[in-house]
Design an enzyme around this catalytic site. Structure first.
Site, PDB file in Angstrom:
ATOM      1  N   ASP A 196      13.687 -18.645 -90.984  1.00  0.00           N
ATOM      2  CA  ASP A 196      13.276 -17.739 -89.906  1.00  0.00           C
ATOM      3  C   ASP A 196      14.545 -17.266 -89.191  1.00  0.00           C
ATOM      4  OD1 ASP A 196      11.972 -16.335 -87.965  1.00  0.00           O
ATOM      5  OD2 ASP A 196      10.690 -17.981 -87.289  1.00  0.00           O
ATOM      6  N   ARG A 198      -2.826 -10.700 -90.887  1.00  0.00           N
ATOM      7  CA  ARG A 198      -1.739 -11.539 -91.436  1.00  0.00           C
ATOM      8  C   ARG A 198      -1.310 -10.982 -92.789  1.00  0.00           C
ATOM      9  NH1 ARG A 198       1.718 -14.212 -89.159  1.00  0.00           N
ATOM     10  NH2 ARG A 198       0.193 -15.492 -88.007  1.00  0.00           N
ATOM     11  N   ARG A 249       0.460  -3.640 -82.909  1.00  0.00           N
ATOM     12  CA  ARG A 249      -0.243  -4.109 -84.111  1.00  0.00           C
ATOM     13  C   ARG A 249      -1.674  -4.549 -83.820  1.00  0.00           C
ATOM     14  NH1 ARG A 249       1.988 -10.151 -85.807  1.00  0.00           N
ATOM     15  NH2 ARG A 249       1.750 -11.119 -83.757  1.00  0.00           N
ATOM     16  N   GLU A 306      12.085  -7.947 -92.729  1.00  0.00           N
ATOM     17  CA  GLU A 306      11.623  -7.083 -91.650  1.00  0.00           C
ATOM     18  C   GLU A 306      12.716  -6.115 -91.192  1.00  0.00           C
ATOM     19  OE1 GLU A 306       9.955  -9.704 -88.638  1.00  0.00           O
ATOM     20  OE2 GLU A 306       9.602 -11.191 -90.201  1.00  0.00           O
ATOM     21  N   HIS A 340       7.296  -5.251 -89.883  1.00  0.00           N
ATOM     22  CA  HIS A 340       7.324  -6.666 -90.293  1.00  0.00           C
ATOM     23  C   HIS A 340       6.753  -6.819 -91.712  1.00  0.00           C
ATOM     24  CE1 HIS A 340       6.349 -10.951 -90.119  1.00  0.00           C
ATOM     25  NE2 HIS A 340       6.619 -11.062 -88.838  1.00  0.00           N
TER      26      HIS A 340
END
Ligand code: BG6
Length: 299
Positions: free
Chosen positions: A214, A74, A100, A273, A170
Site C-alpha cells: 500500500d 469494490r 464515487r 492508481e 483508483h
C-alpha cells in the site's frame, strides 16, 4: 435520476451503447463495439468492466461487491475525489471523497469514427457535496472505450479563489496471480508506505508482491507496465495530470476482513492508481480546469 426509458431514448446507440438495471437496481451503460466491451454504473460514473475483444477482462470487480447507496463499488475504477484516502481532519467523512458514492448525470454518448464509444458524465456541487466539502465545482468525466480505455476527469474550479484537491482514478486490474506479476516504471522513486507507518522509502527495481502493499509513489508522471506471465500479457497505464501513482494489494488477511472482497480475491487483482496524493495535492486557480486522466491498453 432519469428513468431507463429516458436514458435509452436519449443516449442508446446501435452497436455501441445500451442501458440496463444491474445489481442493487443500479443503472448501467453497457458498451459493445468492434474493439471492446465495457460496463459503467451511473452511480459514481464507475467503470466496472473493460474487455478488449478476444482478451480476458482487464478490470477486476469483486464478486462480493456491494451495490448500494452510500457504499463504493469494490473494484472497477472508483473516482476518488476531492480527497484521497481518509479525510485529513474529519474521519467521519467518507473514505476517498464523495464522487464515487454519488450518482452522476450522463451528458453525452458518441460513436467515434474509429469505432470507439465515448461517454461523458457530469457532476456539480450541491447541498450534500457542500456539507462535505464547501466549494463550487464542475466535474466532467469522459470515458472512451476502444482498443484502449481512456478516462479523463476534468475538474473545473467555480470558486473565486483557488481550491486544492487530492484524489485518484483508483483502477483495479484483473491479474492471473498477483504473486507472479511485477510492475515496471517506479524504479528509483520515493514512496510513502502505508504498511510501514507512512514512512518514506525509495523503490529499487520493479514492484513484486508477497505481502500487503500500500504505497504512494511520489512526484511521478511516468507510465507503468504491469507484467502478467499467467495471462501472458502486459497492461500499460499512461497518465495525464497525475503526479502520484498508488499501488495497492490488501493480501490475504485484509481480504478476509473486507466484507466486499472474496477471501482469495486479492490473488486476482492489483490496483495501480492514477493519483495526486499527499505532497502532490493539486492547486487549481479560480476559474481554471485541471485534468486527471489515464489510458490503459494491453500489449
Ligand atoms: C487505496 C489505499 O488507495 O485504497 C488503501 O491506499 C485503501 O489504503 C484502499 O485500503 C481501499 O480503500 P477503500 O476506501 O475503497 O476501502
Amino acid at each position: 435520476m432519469p428513468s431507463l426509458e429516458t436514458l435509452r431514448e436519449s443516449f442508446a446507440i446501435a452497436d455501441h451503447v445500451t442501458f440496463e438495471y444491474g445489481p442493487g437496481d443500479l443503472i448501467f451503460a453497457q458498451v459493445d463495439n468492434a474493439h471492446a466491451s465495457a460496463r459503467l454504473a451511473l452511480y459514481g460514473a464507475h467503470v466496472t468492466a473493460y474487455q478488449p475483444k478476444g482478451q480476458a477482462p482487464v478490470i477486476f470487480t469483486s464478486q462480493a461487491s456491494r451495490y448500494e447507496a452510500g457504499a463504493a463499488i469494490r473494484g472497477g475504477i472508483p473516482i476518488c475525489w476531492p480527497w484521497f484516502a481518509a479525510h485529513p481532519s474529519d474521519s467521519g467523512k467518507p473514505s476517498h471523497g464523495f464522487a464515487r458514492i454519488t450518482p452522476w448525470t450522463l451528458a453525452e454518448t458518441q460513436a467515434l469514427p474509429n469505432g470507439a464509444t465515448q461517454l461523458r458524465f457530469d457532476l456539480s456541487d450541491n447541498a450534500d457535496s457542500r456539507a462535505l466539502w464547501p466549494h463550487a465545482f464542475g466535474l466532467s468525466y469522459t470515458v472512451t472505450v476502444g482498443n484502449s480505455l481512456m478516462v479523463d476527469l476534468a475538474i473545473h474550479n467555480r470558486e473565486a479563489e483557488a481550491i486544492t484537491y487530492t484524489g485518484a482514478l483508483h483502477s483495479y486490474f484483473h491479474v492471473g496471480d498477483v504473486r507472479q506479476i511485477h510492475i515496471e516504471g517506479l524504479d528509483g522513486l520515493d514512496y510513502l508506505d502505508k504498511v510501514r507507518g507512512m514512512n518514506r522509502f525509495t523503490q529499487a527495481g520493479v514492484v513484486r508482491f508477497d505481502q500487503e502493499v500500500d504505497r504512494i509513489y511520489l512526484s511521478t508522471t511516468a507510465e507503468t507496465v504491469l507484467h502478467d506471465p499467467v495471462l501472458e500479457r502486459t497492461v500499460h497505464v499512461a497518465k495525464r495530470g497525475s503526479h502520484s501513482t498508488v499501488v495497492w494489494n490488501p493480501w490475504a488477511e485484509k481480504s478476509q476482513a473486507m466484507a466486499d472482497m472474496m477471501d482469495a480475491g486479492y490473488v486476482s487483482m492489483v490496483c495501480i492508481e492514477t493519483a495526486n496524493a499527499a505532497e502532490n495535492a493539486v492547486n487549481i486557480p479560480a476559474g481554471d480546469t485541471a485534468h486527471l486522466g489515464a489510458e490503459i491498453w494491453l500489449a
